[in-house]
Write a protein that holds these residues in place. Structure first.
Motif, PDB file in Angstrom:
ATOM      1  N   VAL A   1       0.725  -1.433   0.123  1.00 49.58           N
ATOM      2  CA  VAL A   1      -0.315  -0.338   0.147  1.00 49.58           C
ATOM      3  C   VAL A   1       0.523   1.644  -0.140  1.00 49.58           C
ATOM      4  N   SER A   2       1.037   2.289  -0.398  1.00 51.79           N
ATOM      5  CA  SER A   2       1.420   3.594  -0.414  1.00 51.79           C
ATOM      6  C   SER A   2       1.025   4.332   0.442  1.00 51.79           C
ATOM      7  N   ASP A   3       1.759   5.085   1.450  1.00 49.80           N
ATOM      8  CA  ASP A   3       1.381   6.581   2.118  1.00 49.80           C
ATOM      9  C   ASP A   3       0.509   6.541   2.140  1.00 49.80           C
ATOM     10  N   PHE A   4      -0.289   7.475   0.822  1.00 45.00           N
ATOM     11  CA  PHE A   4      -2.007   8.011   1.037  1.00 45.00           C
ATOM     12  C   PHE A   4      -2.530   6.633   1.007  1.00 45.00           C
ATOM     13  N   GLU A   5      -2.723   5.819   0.448  1.00 48.85           N
ATOM     14  CA  GLU A   5      -3.351   4.766   1.522  1.00 48.85           C
ATOM     15  C   GLU A   5      -3.292   4.447   2.727  1.00 48.85           C
ATOM     16  N   ARG A   6      -2.396   4.192   2.741  1.00 48.10           N
ATOM     17  CA  ARG A   6      -2.178   4.123   4.498  1.00 48.10           C
ATOM     18  C   ARG A   6      -2.755   5.119   5.346  1.00 48.10           C
ATOM     19  N   ASN A   7      -2.792   6.606   5.370  1.00 43.83           N
ATOM     20  CA  ASN A   7      -3.365   7.612   6.182  1.00 43.83           C
ATOM     21  C   ASN A   7      -4.664   8.183   5.902  1.00 43.83           C
ATOM     22  N   ILE A   8      -5.238   7.386   4.009  1.00 46.68           N
ATOM     23  CA  ILE A   8      -6.539   8.027   4.671  1.00 46.68           C
ATOM     24  C   ILE A   8      -7.466   6.040   5.629  1.00 46.68           C
ATOM     25  N   ALA A   9      -6.511   5.397   5.058  1.00 48.68           N
ATOM     26  CA  ALA A   9      -7.234   3.747   5.865  1.00 48.68           C
ATOM     27  C   ALA A   9      -7.473   5.015   7.735  1.00 48.68           C
ATOM     28  N   TYR A  10      -5.928   5.030   7.836  1.00 48.87           N
ATOM     29  CA  TYR A  10      -5.925   4.663   9.673  1.00 48.87           C
ATOM     30  C   TYR A  10      -6.510   6.130   9.784  1.00 48.87           C
ATOM     31  N   LYS A  11      -7.398   7.418   9.203  1.00 48.22           N
ATOM     32  CA  LYS A  11      -8.417   8.161   9.497  1.00 48.22           C
ATOM     33  C   LYS A  11     -10.487   7.203   9.798  1.00 48.22           C
ATOM     34  N   ILE A  12      -9.989   6.359   8.943  1.00 49.21           N
ATOM     35  CA  ILE A  12     -11.819   6.081   9.557  1.00 49.21           C
ATOM     36  C   ILE A  12     -11.769   5.627  10.665  1.00 49.21           C
ATOM     37  N   VAL A  13     -13.017   5.577  10.965  1.00 50.16           N
ATOM     38  CA  VAL A  13     -13.353   5.223  12.043  1.00 50.16           C
ATOM     39  C   VAL A  13     -14.068   4.191  12.416  1.00 50.16           C
ATOM     40  N   THR A  14     -14.208   2.810  13.189  1.00 52.95           N
ATOM     41  CA  THR A  14     -14.341   1.522  13.227  1.00 52.95           C
ATOM     42  C   THR A  14     -15.563   2.233  14.399  1.00 52.95           C
ATOM     43  N   ALA A  15     -16.898   1.559  13.968  1.00 59.62           N
ATOM     44  CA  ALA A  15     -17.868   2.038  14.560  1.00 59.62           C
ATOM     45  C   ALA A  15     -19.001   1.310  14.580  1.00 59.62           C
ATOM     46  N   LEU A  16     -19.570   1.816  16.037  1.00 57.51           N
ATOM     47  CA  LEU A  16     -21.055  -0.187  16.566  1.00 57.51           C
ATOM     48  C   LEU A  16     -22.185   0.708  15.888  1.00 57.51           C
ATOM     49  N   PRO A  17     -22.992  -0.190  15.430  1.00 59.49           N
ATOM     50  CA  PRO A  17     -24.341   0.487  14.648  1.00 59.49           C
ATOM     51  C   PRO A  17     -25.091   1.794  15.064  1.00 59.49           C
TER      52      PRO A  17
END
Length: 130
Positions: free
Chosen positions: A20-36
């Motif tokens: 994965v690129s640094d860009f992909e790594r950075n955008i993925a880490y910004k996503i928050v895992t949440a409960l429904p």
């Protein structure tokens, strides 16, 4: 023979880890895992799925990356299941995840701590500034 085994093992580990690129790594880490219940008031975008990965953390990263590519801010994991890695006749079993991607407006949904990550240290509590 030993060198060939080492070479094949190293190549296999590299291929399973993915690139994965640094860009992909950075955008993925910004996503928050949440409960429904934490994404009430957020806009549902799409269902997202991963291919089987060697670990659940790799599958979770892929799920967040898929959600990020759709413009999501949050993802809710819905299913985790075992599946063959690579070809269907492979004896290796990995973990795949399914989830739902959401866009949450500012102030809605769980928030992610943005500070440094120290293994084993307690996570600080995020307080509302209101």
């Amino acid at each position: 023979m030993k060198k060939i085994f080492l070479l094949v093992s190293t190549a296999g580990a590299f291929l399973l880890s993915g690139c994965v690129s640094d860009f992909e790594r950075n955008i993925a880490y910004k996503i928050v895992t949440a409960l429904p219940q934490e994404v009430q008031g957020c806009e549902f975008i799409a269902d997202v799925d991963t291919t089987p990965r060697a670990t659940v953390n790799n599958a979770r990263f892929d799920l967040k990356l898929q959600a990020a590519k759709l413009g999501a801010t949050h993802v809710v994991e819905t299913h985790a299941y075992a599946a063959p890695i690579g070809l269907y006749f492979s004896p290796d079993i990995g973990v795949a995840l399914s989830g739902r991607a959401y866009i949450c407006p500012e102030g809605i949904g769980p928030k992610m701590y943005e500070g440094p990550r120290i293994p084993g240290a307690p996570r600080p509590v995020i307080e509302d500034k209101n």
